[in-house]
Write a protein that holds these residues in place. Structure first.
Motif, PDB file in Angstrom:
ATOM      1  N   THR A   1       0.836  -1.197   0.000  1.00 57.63           N
ATOM      2  CA  THR A   1       0.000   0.000   0.000  1.00 57.63           C
ATOM      3  C   THR A   1       0.866   1.240   0.000  1.00 57.63           C
ATOM      4  O   THR A   1       1.844   1.327   0.751  1.00 57.63           O
ATOM      5  N   SER A   2       0.504   2.202  -0.825  1.00 54.19           N
ATOM      6  CA  SER A   2       1.273   3.439  -0.936  1.00 54.19           C
ATOM      7  C   SER A   2       0.997   4.346   0.252  1.00 54.19           C
ATOM      8  O   SER A   2       0.094   4.101   1.062  1.00 54.19           O
ATOM      9  N   ASN A   3       1.747   5.442   0.330  1.00 50.96           N
ATOM     10  CA  ASN A   3       1.540   6.427   1.384  1.00 50.96           C
ATOM     11  C   ASN A   3       0.178   7.109   1.271  1.00 50.96           C
ATOM     12  O   ASN A   3      -0.304   7.712   2.227  1.00 50.96           O
ATOM     13  N   LEU A   4      -0.424   7.026   0.087  1.00 46.87           N
ATOM     14  CA  LEU A   4      -1.748   7.605  -0.130  1.00 46.87           C
ATOM     15  C   LEU A   4      -2.863   6.610   0.161  1.00 46.87           C
ATOM     16  O   LEU A   4      -4.039   6.919   0.005  1.00 46.87           O
ATOM     17  N   GLY A   5      -2.493   5.384   0.550  1.00 49.54           N
ATOM     18  CA  GLY A   5      -3.480   4.364   0.876  1.00 49.54           C
ATOM     19  C   GLY A   5      -3.937   3.523  -0.294  1.00 49.54           C
ATOM     20  O   GLY A   5      -4.904   2.762  -0.173  1.00 49.54           O
ATOM     21  N   ASN A   6      -3.256   3.638  -1.442  1.00 48.18           N
ATOM     22  CA  ASN A   6      -3.619   2.854  -2.627  1.00 48.18           C
ATOM     23  C   ASN A   6      -2.897   1.514  -2.614  1.00 48.18           C
ATOM     24  O   ASN A   6      -1.667   1.470  -2.529  1.00 48.18           O
ATOM     25  N   GLY A   7      -3.661   0.428  -2.710  1.00 52.99           N
ATOM     26  CA  GLY A   7      -3.075  -0.899  -2.670  1.00 52.99           C
ATOM     27  C   GLY A   7      -2.739  -1.430  -4.049  1.00 52.99           C
ATOM     28  O   GLY A   7      -3.439  -1.163  -5.028  1.00 52.99           O
ATOM     29  N   THR A   8      -1.631  -2.187  -4.147  1.00 56.04           N
ATOM     30  CA  THR A   8      -1.230  -2.844  -5.388  1.00 56.04           C
ATOM     31  C   THR A   8      -0.932  -4.304  -5.107  1.00 56.04           C
ATOM     32  O   THR A   8      -0.241  -4.623  -4.138  1.00 56.04           O
ATOM     33  N   ASP A   9      -1.444  -5.184  -5.944  1.00 57.64           N
ATOM     34  CA  ASP A   9      -1.115  -6.603  -5.895  1.00 57.64           C
ATOM     35  C   ASP A   9      -0.736  -7.020  -7.309  1.00 57.64           C
ATOM     36  O   ASP A   9      -1.587  -7.100  -8.196  1.00 57.64           O
ATOM     37  N   TRP A  10       0.544  -7.258  -7.522  1.00 57.23           N
ATOM     38  CA  TRP A  10       1.080  -7.525  -8.862  1.00 57.23           C
ATOM     39  C   TRP A  10       0.397  -8.692  -9.562  1.00 57.23           C
ATOM     40  O   TRP A  10       0.323  -8.734 -10.784  1.00 57.23           O
ATOM     41  N   LYS A  11      -0.154  -9.640  -8.773  1.00 58.98           N
ATOM     42  CA  LYS A  11      -0.746 -10.845  -9.353  1.00 58.98           C
ATOM     43  C   LYS A  11      -2.026 -10.550 -10.136  1.00 58.98           C
ATOM     44  O   LYS A  11      -2.387 -11.300 -11.040  1.00 58.98           O
ATOM     45  N   ILE A  12      -2.718  -9.452  -9.793  1.00 58.30           N
ATOM     46  CA  ILE A  12      -4.016  -9.177 -10.401  1.00 58.30           C
ATOM     47  C   ILE A  12      -3.898  -8.986 -11.905  1.00 58.30           C
ATOM     48  O   ILE A  12      -4.742  -9.474 -12.674  1.00 58.30           O
ATOM     49  N   ILE A  13      -2.856  -8.284 -12.345  1.00 58.27           N
ATOM     50  CA  ILE A  13      -2.757  -7.984 -13.784  1.00 58.27           C
ATOM     51  C   ILE A  13      -1.433  -8.443 -14.384  1.00 58.27           C
ATOM     52  O   ILE A  13      -1.066  -8.001 -15.473  1.00 58.27           O
ATOM     53  N   LYS A  14      -0.740  -9.358 -13.728  1.00 54.81           N
ATOM     54  CA  LYS A  14       0.549  -9.817 -14.263  1.00 54.81           C
ATOM     55  C   LYS A  14       0.394 -10.442 -15.654  1.00 54.81           C
ATOM     56  O   LYS A  14       1.230 -10.223 -16.541  1.00 54.81           O
TER      57      LYS A  14
ATOM     58  N   ASP B   1       0.880  -1.768 -11.646  1.00 54.93           N
ATOM     59  CA  ASP B   1      -0.562  -1.675 -11.416  1.00 54.93           C
ATOM     60  C   ASP B   1      -1.335  -1.164 -12.625  1.00 54.93           C
ATOM     61  O   ASP B   1      -2.488  -0.753 -12.504  1.00 54.93           O
ATOM     62  N   VAL B   2      -0.727  -1.200 -13.805  1.00 48.97           N
ATOM     63  CA  VAL B   2      -1.390  -0.667 -14.998  1.00 48.97           C
ATOM     64  C   VAL B   2      -1.854  -1.811 -15.896  1.00 48.97           C
ATOM     65  O   VAL B   2      -1.048  -2.608 -16.368  1.00 48.97           O
ATOM     66  N   LYS B   3      -3.157  -1.869 -16.114  1.00 46.41           N
ATOM     67  CA  LYS B   3      -3.754  -2.849 -17.022  1.00 46.41           C
ATOM     68  C   LYS B   3      -3.890  -2.219 -18.399  1.00 46.41           C
ATOM     69  O   LYS B   3      -4.438  -1.120 -18.548  1.00 46.41           O
ATOM     70  N   TRP B   4      -3.427  -2.933 -19.426  1.00 47.46           N
ATOM     71  CA  TRP B   4      -3.445  -2.421 -20.791  1.00 47.46           C
ATOM     72  C   TRP B   4      -4.589  -3.032 -21.581  1.00 47.46           C
ATOM     73  O   TRP B   4      -4.819  -4.229 -21.520  1.00 47.46           O
ATOM     74  N   PHE B   5      -5.282  -2.207 -22.364  1.00 48.22           N
ATOM     75  CA  PHE B   5      -6.433  -2.649 -23.130  1.00 48.22           C
ATOM     76  C   PHE B   5      -6.079  -3.033 -24.562  1.00 48.22           C
ATOM     77  O   PHE B   5      -6.958  -3.464 -25.319  1.00 48.22           O
ATOM     78  N   GLN B   6      -4.843  -2.860 -24.944  1.00 45.86           N
ATOM     79  CA  GLN B   6      -4.413  -3.217 -26.294  1.00 45.86           C
ATOM     80  C   GLN B   6      -2.924  -3.539 -26.279  1.00 45.86           C
ATOM     81  O   GLN B   6      -2.235  -3.292 -25.288  1.00 45.86           O
TER      82      GLN B   6
END
Length: 218
Positions: free
Chosen positions: A14-27, A103-108
């Motif tokens: 989780t970032s200092n801003l409270g945003n969570g990232t889990d690499w497995k979601i969009i690996k 944490d970036v999901k690509w659509f193309q």
């Protein structure tokens, strides 16, 4: 062409801003839409810059990077992470560099986008009024020939030392910083018109309006 792909930021946590990232979601999405299409035509080397977590071995096994740079979380931020991720490429035998986030999901397929491999590529201009008023651009992805590595490193340092906004540590001001370094004629926009932010959730600017990517929170 020898391409270096850098994936940076929080891979798990989780970032200092409270945003969570889990690499497995969009690996799988990053592999399918960002890495593999370049591998089909080019020699690709992957580099990672992230922070300590309990799944680093799994992250390495999945992405098979040449190097993994693990930064201390305390005292770090987006700009420092981007800076360190670029510094690790010094001396590498590369022709072109791409950088994105865990944490970036690509659509193309990113390899099919409108790159100019001779110039510094921004994905798009930020939605109005940010482009007109501040010349803000997306900082999700950058792509550039290796000759612009040192100018980009200097641009990050300049923005860090004299930030356009003191309450965040992004690189939305990187267009102005890169113009200072290499001039406007060496800059290319993959999508030339202002485009919605990939995380904003308002009726006027829903994330679904971004047809390139989406930031995914855990």
């Amino acid at each position: 062409m020898k391409i270096g792909i850098v994936i940076r930021g929080i891979s798990l946590g989780t970032s200092n801003l409270g945003n969570g990232t889990d690499w497995k979601i969009i690996k799988d999405n990053i592999m399918e839409n960002f890495i593999v299409p370049f591998k089909e035509r080019h020699q690709v080397t992957v580099y990672l810059t992230t922070y300590p977590n309990d799944e680093l071995n799994e992250v390495k096994q999945f992405y098979q990077p040449k190097t993994v740079q693990v930064l201390p979380f305390e005292g770090s931020n987006q700009r420092i992470t981007l800076l360190r991720s670029m510094e690790q490429l010094r001396g590498e035998d590369l022709d072109f560099i791409l950088t994105t986030r865990f944490d970036v999901k690509w659509f193309q397929k990113v390899a099919h986008l409108n790159f100019d491999i001779t110039k510094f590529n921004f994905l798009y201009k930020e939605v109005e009024p940010e482009w007109t008023n501040r010349r803000f651009v997306s900082d999700i992805m950058f792509g550039f020939p290796v000759r612009f590595l040192e100018p980009f490193i200097q641009a990050i340092i300049n923005e860090h030392n004299n930030p356009s906004r003191t309450y965040v540590t992004d690189m939305h001001n990187s267009y102005i910083r890169m113009v200072e370094q290499i001039g406007v004629d060496n800059i290319h926009f993959i999508h030339d018109a202002p485009h919605p932010d990939p995380v904003t959730r308002t009726p006027e600017n829903p994330p679904g309006d971004n047809h390139f990517c989406r930031i995914i929170r855990s």
